[in-house]
Design a protein around this motif. Structure first.
Motif, PDB file in Angstrom:
ATOM      1  N   ASP A 109      59.887  53.170  30.118  1.00 58.57           N
ATOM      2  CA  ASP A 109      60.585  52.192  29.272  1.00 58.57           C
ATOM      3  C   ASP A 109      62.045  52.034  29.669  1.00 58.57           C
ATOM      4  O   ASP A 109      62.613  50.949  29.562  1.00 58.57           O
ATOM      5  CB  ASP A 109      60.494  52.616  27.803  1.00 58.57           C
ATOM      6  CG  ASP A 109      59.098  52.417  27.231  1.00 58.57           C
ATOM      7  OD1 ASP A 109      58.818  53.004  26.170  1.00 58.57           O
ATOM      8  OD2 ASP A 109      58.292  51.694  27.850  1.00 58.57           O
TER       9      ASP A 109
ATOM     10  N   LYS B 278      61.996  49.535  32.524  1.00 63.71           N
ATOM     11  CA  LYS B 278      61.104  48.372  32.418  1.00 63.71           C
ATOM     12  C   LYS B 278      61.918  47.081  32.442  1.00 63.71           C
ATOM     13  O   LYS B 278      62.961  46.974  31.793  1.00 63.71           O
ATOM     14  CB  LYS B 278      60.297  48.476  31.136  1.00 63.71           C
ATOM     15  CG  LYS B 278      59.093  47.552  31.063  1.00 63.71           C
ATOM     16  CD  LYS B 278      58.203  47.905  29.881  1.00 63.71           C
ATOM     17  CE  LYS B 278      57.539  49.249  30.087  1.00 63.71           C
ATOM     18  NZ  LYS B 278      56.604  49.589  28.990  1.00 63.71           N
ATOM     19  N   GLY B 279      61.406  46.129  33.215  1.00 63.67           N
ATOM     20  CA  GLY B 279      62.112  44.867  33.362  1.00 63.67           C
ATOM     21  C   GLY B 279      63.120  44.863  34.495  1.00 63.67           C
ATOM     22  O   GLY B 279      63.628  43.805  34.875  1.00 63.67           O
ATOM     23  N   ARG B 280      63.421  46.039  35.032  1.00 62.86           N
ATOM     24  CA  ARG B 280      64.381  46.141  36.143  1.00 62.86           C
ATOM     25  C   ARG B 280      63.750  46.743  37.389  1.00 62.86           C
ATOM     26  O   ARG B 280      64.110  46.364  38.514  1.00 62.86           O
ATOM     27  CB  ARG B 280      65.590  46.983  35.728  1.00 62.86           C
ATOM     28  CG  ARG B 280      66.354  46.450  34.549  1.00 62.86           C
ATOM     29  CD  ARG B 280      67.627  47.253  34.307  1.00 62.86           C
ATOM     30  NE  ARG B 280      67.363  48.656  33.986  1.00 62.86           N
ATOM     31  CZ  ARG B 280      67.837  49.680  34.690  1.00 62.86           C
ATOM     32  NH1 ARG B 280      68.602  49.477  35.738  1.00 62.86           N
ATOM     33  NH2 ARG B 280      67.560  50.929  34.315  1.00 62.86           N
TER      34      ARG B 280
ATOM     35  N   THR C 289      60.296  47.791  39.675  1.00 62.75           N
ATOM     36  CA  THR C 289      58.884  47.525  39.912  1.00 62.75           C
ATOM     37  C   THR C 289      58.390  48.367  41.083  1.00 62.75           C
ATOM     38  O   THR C 289      59.180  48.756  41.961  1.00 62.75           O
ATOM     39  CB  THR C 289      58.628  46.039  40.219  1.00 62.75           C
ATOM     40  OG1 THR C 289      59.399  45.662  41.371  1.00 62.75           O
ATOM     41  CG2 THR C 289      58.991  45.145  39.057  1.00 62.75           C
TER      42      THR C 289
ATOM     43  N   SER D 260      69.244  45.178  39.028  1.00 70.05           N
ATOM     44  CA  SER D 260      70.195  45.327  37.921  1.00 70.05           C
ATOM     45  C   SER D 260      70.546  46.794  37.684  1.00 70.05           C
ATOM     46  O   SER D 260      70.473  47.293  36.548  1.00 70.05           O
ATOM     47  CB  SER D 260      69.619  44.707  36.640  1.00 70.05           C
ATOM     48  OG  SER D 260      69.310  43.340  36.847  1.00 70.05           O
TER      49      SER D 260
END
Length: 125
Positions: free
Chosen positions: A61, A64-66, A68, A84
């Motif tokens: 978490d 997550k979103g940054r 992969t 980021s």
């Protein structure tokens, strides 16, 4: 079996890096490959995992979103794409592999028997 983690370096906040975990002696597509990181003075923590045989692909978490994870079968390499970046992402990043990890332990360090040497990522503010 050897895992070679590479791609670390010194970057500024907001920058991107891609770490690589290259393997010799094993075919990574048959393994669960995880990324962990250890910040100075802290315990090693789970970052993310890919296990193609089980269809598992997820990250913690906190990233997550940054971050992969992807894989290149032709190069026998797993990647950790980090976007980021933040100063709190500063750590030594390790890749690890296992042929026999069960789903409930994919995020557990003790489930992995093969480890790379680590690559340092430093994010300046």
């Amino acid at each position: 079996v050897q895992l070679q983690a590479s791609g670390g370096g010194l970057v500024q906040a907001g920058d991107s890096l891609r770490l690589s975990c290259a393997a010799s002696g094993v075919t990574l597509r048959r393994y669960a490959v995880a990324w962990f990181r250890q910040a100075p003075g802290m315990d090693r923590k789970f970052v993310g995992v890919i296990r193609r045989s089980g269809g598992d692909l997820y990250v913690a978490d906190s990233v997550k979103g940054r971050f992969t994870i992807s894989a290149d079968n032709t190069r026998n390499t797993v990647y950790l794409q980090m976007n980021s970046l933040r100063p709190e992402d500063t750590a030594v990043y390790y890749c690890a592999a296992s042929s026999s990890v069960i789903s409930s332990t994919l995020a557990s360090q003790t489930a992995y028997g093969y480890w790379g040497q680590g690559t340092l990522v430093t994010v300046s503010s």
